[in-house]
Design a protein around this motif. Structure first.
Motif, short mmCIF file in Angstrom:
data_model
loop_
_atom_site.label_atom_id
_atom_site.label_comp_id
_atom_site.label_asym_id
_atom_site.label_seq_id
_atom_site.Cartn_x
_atom_site.Cartn_y
_atom_site.Cartn_z
N ARG A 41 14.84 -84.22 -7.73
CA ARG A 41 14.86 -85.57 -8.30
C ARG A 41 13.47 -86.19 -8.23
N ALA A 42 12.81 -85.96 -7.09
CA ALA A 42 11.46 -86.52 -6.93
C ALA A 42 10.50 -85.91 -7.96
N ILE A 43 10.63 -84.59 -8.14
CA ILE A 43 9.74 -83.91 -9.09
C ILE A 43 10.00 -84.41 -10.52
N LEU A 44 11.27 -84.60 -10.82
CA LEU A 44 11.64 -84.94 -12.20
C LEU A 44 11.69 -86.45 -12.45
N GLN A 45 11.37 -87.20 -11.42
CA GLN A 45 11.51 -88.66 -11.52
C GLN A 45 10.87 -89.25 -12.79
#
Lengths: 195, 420
Positions: free
Chosen positions: A181-185
């Motif tokens: 999720r952090a990467i794709l935020q």
């Protein structure tokens, strides 16, 4: 005494363990294997591709694993949980391959997300983006997420397969998703802002 | 459990009805939770799409089955030559079997598309099943090409008889319906409690009581199409951006484990006795007596280095003259000594809940060098906490009047570690 062929319709009704047992029966081994392949081949292949991150290597390992699995069945190996056993076979071979091969990671090897003019952000493209992001996770998190989301294993099964505790398995899946999720935020933000 | 974890459990179908209703109520009131939910659903959707895209290539499947055919045990070869025809007649001649199978396979392949289209949403025709039986003996690949058409039907069977341990098929349907339910709730613009309650109730009814995935899938499809068309009309949409000079998206960077995330602090109790054992008084000691504290920095999954500090008594027995010409005396003392040193730890199975480890410390005291080796077992209930127990051997090496002495100790130790 000649053994009779079992119809495919009946193969469908057999449990995994029964099918695995039928592998010792030469007359029906191939059909039983075909049924097991149909049930698990897709998931195991997805695991190989996503864990190894290289389609050619994944195909090699997948083929080796399925044939090893078939041979085990023919040799009459006693297995309680066929899905788990096959997963363990696939996993061990993947780990061996990863250990033996230094995989060089290049973004050029991956179809990193570039929105096309015709169908931007379609599910397929998002899937490719997620697949690329998966490559960036730590091995243990990536495997846990793949086992959970791609192969549909319960936390208990993941714990057994990865030889850790159920709490650890759950934590790894959760943290893996959090990292994804952090990467794709930035992409999510962009995508979801207008939904 | 924080609400992010609860959202994942919600999508996995692991919450009970009351918890689900509570989460949906929270989502209706809190934009942050709504975003979190949407992100999670998007992620799940992407996983599903990726799984669908990853199918073993037909050539690979064919290769595997040709190996399987070749690997059948020899006694089976003659039996496997018999092929079941649709009528149930068994033919034993290889040539007849081949021709029969070839004809059946051609029929089968011509039926493939029709069957795929017809059976994609459920039922399979008994006739088709018979055809598959006939063809698969000689053409497993053809059989496998037909099989996916009956996928939905058979997946339900598999779930019902627990053949599949995981709950992926159930999740797929569940997530689809949950998605529809959620969007209904999120779409309710009236924020009054009564209307929220109605929306949640109707969403719950739709999502949790109706197994008819056709309805919810349709709702989801409509929602996605609307959202997509709206998105494409935006000025900064990829559709619009593609007209501008091409700007490739920068690949996301890998999140690295932070420096502090690699540090593990620990405290452990040391219960040991000098060898040979002797009850001898000692000087007053600090709070660190028999308690070691330290920190380890993880170099890799297996290796860690760090520092450790403690205070222990070491029984000293040595011979000395108090002054030149005086008689030789046997001296015994049991001083409490502060020790510190560099620590190294090797963990054998870092991924497992229980793992043996080897811990060593090389350092010194005010009287001389000090070293210790510990062999133990760790238990990690979660990613941060670790309990440990082990046996430990240590020694104090010191010189007195040009003679080297050693004071060994043996004991056990137990403690706890926390990862920052």
């Amino acid at each position: 005494m000649k053994k009779h062929s079992i119809t495919t319709e009946r193969m469908n009704t057999y449990s995994d363990e029964e099918l695995f047992g039928i592998l010792t029966d030469a007359a029906n081994a191939e059909a039983a294997f075909a049924e097991l392949y149909r049930r698990y081949g897709h998931r195991m292949y997805a695991y190989c591709v996503r864990v190894l991150g290289d389609v050619r290597q994944a195909e090699d390992v997948f083929q080796e694993a399925m044939l090893k699995f078939f041979r085990s069945g023919q040799e009459g190996t006693q297995v309680q949980n066929v899905g788990g056993y096959l997963m363990q076979t696939v996993r061990n071979l993947c780990l061996n391959r990863k250990r033996d091969t230094k995989i060089t990671f290049s973004f050029e090897d991956y179809d990193v997300h570039v929105p096309s003019s015709s169908a931007a952000y379609e599910a397929g493209e998002l899937a490719k983006l997620v697949a690329s992001a998966l490559e960036l996770l730590d091995d243990e998190y990536r495997e846990a997420v793949i086992l959970r989301e791609y192969d549909g294993f319960s936390y208990q099964d993941i714990a057994a397969i990865t030889q850790t505790s159920e709490v650890n398995a759950r934590t790894r899946v959760f943290r893996g998703k959090q990292q994804l999720r952090a990467i794709l935020q930035p992409y999510f933000k962009d995508l979801l802002k207008h939904q | 459990m924080n609400y992010t974890e609860r959202i994942y459990d919600f999508l996995d179908g692991m919450l009970d009805t009351a918890e689900e209703a509570e989460l949906l109520r929270l989502a209706a009131d809190n934009a942050e939770i709504r975003d979190e939910l949407r992100h999670a659903i998007t992620l799940q959707t992407a996983f599903k799409a990726d799984v669908r895209a990853l199918t073993p290539p037909p050539a690979l499947t064919q290769r595997i089955f040709s190996h399987v055919s070749a690997q059948r045990i020899p006694s089976a070869q003659s039996q496997s030559a018999s092929v079941h025809a649709p009528s149930g007649v068994t033919t034993n001649t290889p040539l007849t079997a081949f021709v029969s199978s070839l004809i059946t396979a051609i029929v089968l392949l011509s039926l493939n598309n029709a069957v795929s289209n017809k059976a994609i949403n459920n039922e399979q025709s008994p006739n088709t099943t018979q055809t598959i039986i006939a063809a698969k003996s000689a053409f497993p690949l053809a059989y496998l090409r037909i099989a996916p058409a009956n996928h939905n039907f058979e997946r339900r069977n598999l779930v019902s008889n627990n053949a599949v341990k995981g709950n992926l098929p159930a999740n797929n349907e569940h997530i689809t319906s949950i998605g529809a339910a959620l969007e209904n709730v999120l779409a309710s613009t009236d924020s009054s409690a009564a209307n929220h309650s109605d929306a949640i109730n109707s969403a719950s009814t739709l999502a949790f009581s109706t197994p008819d995935t056709t309805i919810s899938t349709q709702i989801n499809d409509d929602f996605r199409q609307n959202a997509q068309s709206e998105y494409l009309q935006r000025e900064d949409s990829p559709q619009a951006r593609i007209q501008e000079p091409f700007e490739p998206i920068t690949p996301p960077e890998k999140p690295e484990e932070s420096f502090f995330g690699r540090i593990q602090v620990h405290a452990r109790r040391i219960v040991s006795t000098s060898l040979p054992s002797m009850d001898f008084p000692s000087n007053p000691a600090s709070f660190l007596r028999n308690t070691a504290i330290g920190a380890l920095w993880k170099l890799s999954d297996h290796h860690a280095i760090g520092i450790e500090l403690s205070e222990e008594t070491y029984l000293q027995r040595f011979r000395a003259r108090l002054s030149e010409g005086s008689p030789m005396l046997d001296i015994v003392q049991n001083p409490s000594l502060l020790w510190g040193g560099l620590a190294y730890r090797y963990t054998f199975f870092p991924d497992k809940a229980f793992s043996p480890f080897l811990h060593s410390v090389l350092g010194g005291t005010e009287l001389g060098a000090n070293g210790r080796v510990m062999l133990g077992l760790t238990y990690s209930p979660d990613e941060r906490t670790q309990f440990q127990i082990g046996v430990e051997s240590s020694a104090l090496l010191y010189f007195h009047q040009n003679v080297l002495y050693a004071s060994p100790k043996l004991g056990f130790t137990y403690g706890v570690s926390l990862r920052l």
